[in-house]
Write a protein that holds these residues in place. Structure first.
Motif, PDB file in Angstrom:
ATOM      1  N   ASP A 130       0.844  -1.195   0.000  1.00 63.63           N
ATOM      2  CA  ASP A 130       0.000   0.000   0.000  1.00 63.63           C
ATOM      3  C   ASP A 130       0.876   1.241   0.000  1.00 63.63           C
ATOM      4  OD1 ASP A 130      -0.932  -0.438   3.507  1.00 63.63           O
ATOM      5  OD2 ASP A 130       0.985  -0.075   2.564  1.00 63.63           O
ATOM      6  N   LYS A 198      -9.483   5.645  -1.460  1.00 62.07           N
ATOM      7  CA  LYS A 198      -8.459   4.689  -1.868  1.00 62.07           C
ATOM      8  C   LYS A 198      -8.735   4.192  -3.279  1.00 62.07           C
ATOM      9  CE  LYS A 198      -9.014   1.702   1.441  1.00 62.07           C
ATOM     10  NZ  LYS A 198      -8.816   0.476   2.251  1.00 62.07           N
ATOM     11  N   THR A 216      -2.509  -0.983  -3.118  1.00 68.33           N
ATOM     12  CA  THR A 216      -3.555  -0.072  -2.660  1.00 68.33           C
ATOM     13  C   THR A 216      -2.973   1.318  -2.453  1.00 68.33           C
ATOM     14  OG1 THR A 216      -4.695  -1.882  -1.526  1.00 68.33           O
ATOM     15  CG2 THR A 216      -5.289   0.359  -0.886  1.00 68.33           C
ATOM     16  N   GLU A 218      -3.833   4.968  -0.973  1.00 69.15           N
ATOM     17  CA  GLU A 218      -4.759   5.699  -0.113  1.00 69.15           C
ATOM     18  C   GLU A 218      -4.388   7.178  -0.119  1.00 69.15           C
ATOM     19  OE1 GLU A 218      -4.217   3.776   3.643  1.00 69.15           O
ATOM     20  OE2 GLU A 218      -5.719   2.231   3.199  1.00 69.15           O
TER      21      GLU A 218
END
Length: 484
Positions: A130, A198, A216, A218
């Protein structure tokens, strides 16, 4: 296939001597059983039991030296003339990187090195699955490691993938480039004027194996709480310790074990006595000693109301710390929840911290800077070597809020959000800025008396209760969390 662990190969710095021997230039119709030698490298399949045979010409007697644990070379010696050398693979390579290991062919006084190179398993190594970015948007770079090239797609229109750049390195043979590459995905991010959001970067290899991965992304915005859900209830454990304290590791191991058994509900803070060695001492440790009336080390304090003395049993320490955290979840549900984003640039930490509250009340926010991965010897009972090169984590480095023990007061609103911003210079005693993280927790006045660890745990009235907490990794958005 996705791998999350880093793998490394050993590089050999060997000067290749020039010898009077040659290999076949290429595999052709007249020699279908032989494999081409590329430079001084022999490529073998990633499959145990497979063999590769090369043909060589020698001007005099020769012999082979090979210490490899994952392949054999036969025959080990021979006379002048044509020889067929067979490399047999003993084990699969389960890593993403190639395995590279040389063997020696000695003819007279000349030592020539040949490298055996075995491919890795096709796939990616997403070291960070992420990525976080600030609300202002801008450029974002996502680093991916692996041995396949890939295409990137994203369904969200606030992210634009601009390019993917690959960078490989030479293998130990000094001739072949590794298939294992460090690549960078360059992304443009639009500004976010709304809530936290996100998106997902989909990585699909353009090779036959169809390896995929997801990153991911965000983006910070205003954190919005779901007041109908139960906020997660995290407990703060402050451990008073020192490098000279032989019993302190028992409490530390127990605290680590409790954190693993009740994940995301226990946040440790290790406060080192001012006499600790190795730069671990916290300059204002005596403020904690005075407030909690610390008598000896180690001592543990949970949520400002539970005291655990020195217990030379890791299992019992685990039981008590885990029990106290579970008791807090069931008997002291949180009215507040903490989240936010912190980043480090040019020695300055900038942190945006959000506190949502279900009911109105008077609270305070404490924000601490902690460091992990500090290696320094730790005294251990009976002179055990277990304390050698001890890894110290969650070491308190500084208080970002002015009031060390009672933080910054604020009025919480019913179904409301309080925002805080801090800019803080990294203190001189920090060893590795990459290992820094922030712990923020809310306090309210009061006390609590429970029933965990009778005869061992003592509930005391220090006038305050930790309501909730968050552990913030730099560069990673911490959204509000809830109980399952």
């Amino acid at each position: 296939m996705i791998f999350n662990s880093r793998v490394f190969f050993y590089l050999f710095s060997i000067v290749l001597a020039v010898v009077s021997l040659s290999s076949c230039d290429k595999q052709g119709p007249d020699d279908p059983d032989f494999t081409e030698i590329v430079g001084n490298s022999i490529f073998v399949p990633n499959s145990a039991g497979e063999t590769v045979t090369v043909q060589m010409e020698f001007d005099e007697d020769w012999y082979i030296e090979n210490d490899s644990p994952w392949y054999t070379v036969r025959p080990m010696r021979g006379s002048a003339g044509t020889a067929q050398i067979t490399v047999s693979v003993l084990t699969d390579n389960n890593d993403l990187k190639e395995r590279v290991l040389g063997f020696h062919i000695i003819t007279g006084d000349i030592d020539n090195v040949y490298y055996v190179i075995q491919d890795g398993v096709p796939g990616f190594n997403i070291t960070e699955s992420d990525a976080g970015c600030v609300r202002e948007g801008g450029n974002l770079v996502v680093t991916v490691e692996g041995n396949v090239k890939y295409d990137v797609s994203c369904e969200e229109d606030w992210l634009t993938v601009n390019s993917v750049q690959y960078d490989s390195t030479l293998l130990a043979d000094g001739y072949s480039y590794s298939k294992y590459m460090v690549s960078k995905i360059n992304v443009s991010v639009e500004a976010n004027d709304s809530d936290f959001r996100k998106a997902y970067l989909m990585l699909t290899s353009n090779s036959e194996d169809s390896t995929t991965a997801v990153v991911t992304v965000e983006q910070m915005g205003d954190l919005v709480a779901d007041y109908d859900r139960q906020f997660i209830r995290r407990s703060i454990v402050m451990r008073m310790t020192a490098t000279w304290c032989g019993f302190c590791p028992f409490m530390n191991y127990g605290l680590e074990s409790a954190s693993e058994q009740y994940p995301d509900h226990i946040i440790p803070i290790n406060v080192h006595d001012i006499t600790s060695e190795g730069g671990l001492a916290f300059p204002n440790a005596n403020d904690f000693y005075t407030f909690f009336d610390v008598v000896s080390l180690p001592e543990g304090y949970v949520n400002y109301y539970a005291f655990l003395p020195n217990i030379s049993s890791t299992a019992r320490v685990t039981e008590f710390f885990e029990g106290l955290a579970r008791e807090a979840t069931s008997s002291l549900p949180s009215n507040t929840v903490v989240g936010g984003y912190a980043s480090l640039e040019d020695g300055t930490i900038s942190a945006d911290i959000y506190v949502a509250s279900k009911e109105a009340g008077e609270y305070a926010l404490c924000v601490y800077l902690l460091e992990d991965g500090i290696i320094h010897d730790q005294a251990y009972q009976n002179g055990s070597d277990e304390g050698k090169d001890y890894v110290h984590d969650n070491v308190l480095r500084a208080s970002i809020t002015d009031n060390l023990l009672h933080g910054e007061a604020f009025p919480a609103q019913a179904n409301g959000t309080q925002k805080f911003h801090f800019d803080f210079s990294v203190p001189y005693n920090v060893e590795n800025q990459d290992n820094l993280h922030i712990v923020a927790f809310t306090l309210r006045e009061g006390t609590y008396s429970g029933s965990v660890g009778a005869g061992n745990v003592e509930y005391k009235d220090y006038g305050y209760i930790v309501d909730n907490a968050v552990n913030m990794r730099l560069g990673k958005i911490e959204n509000y969390a809830y109980e399952e």
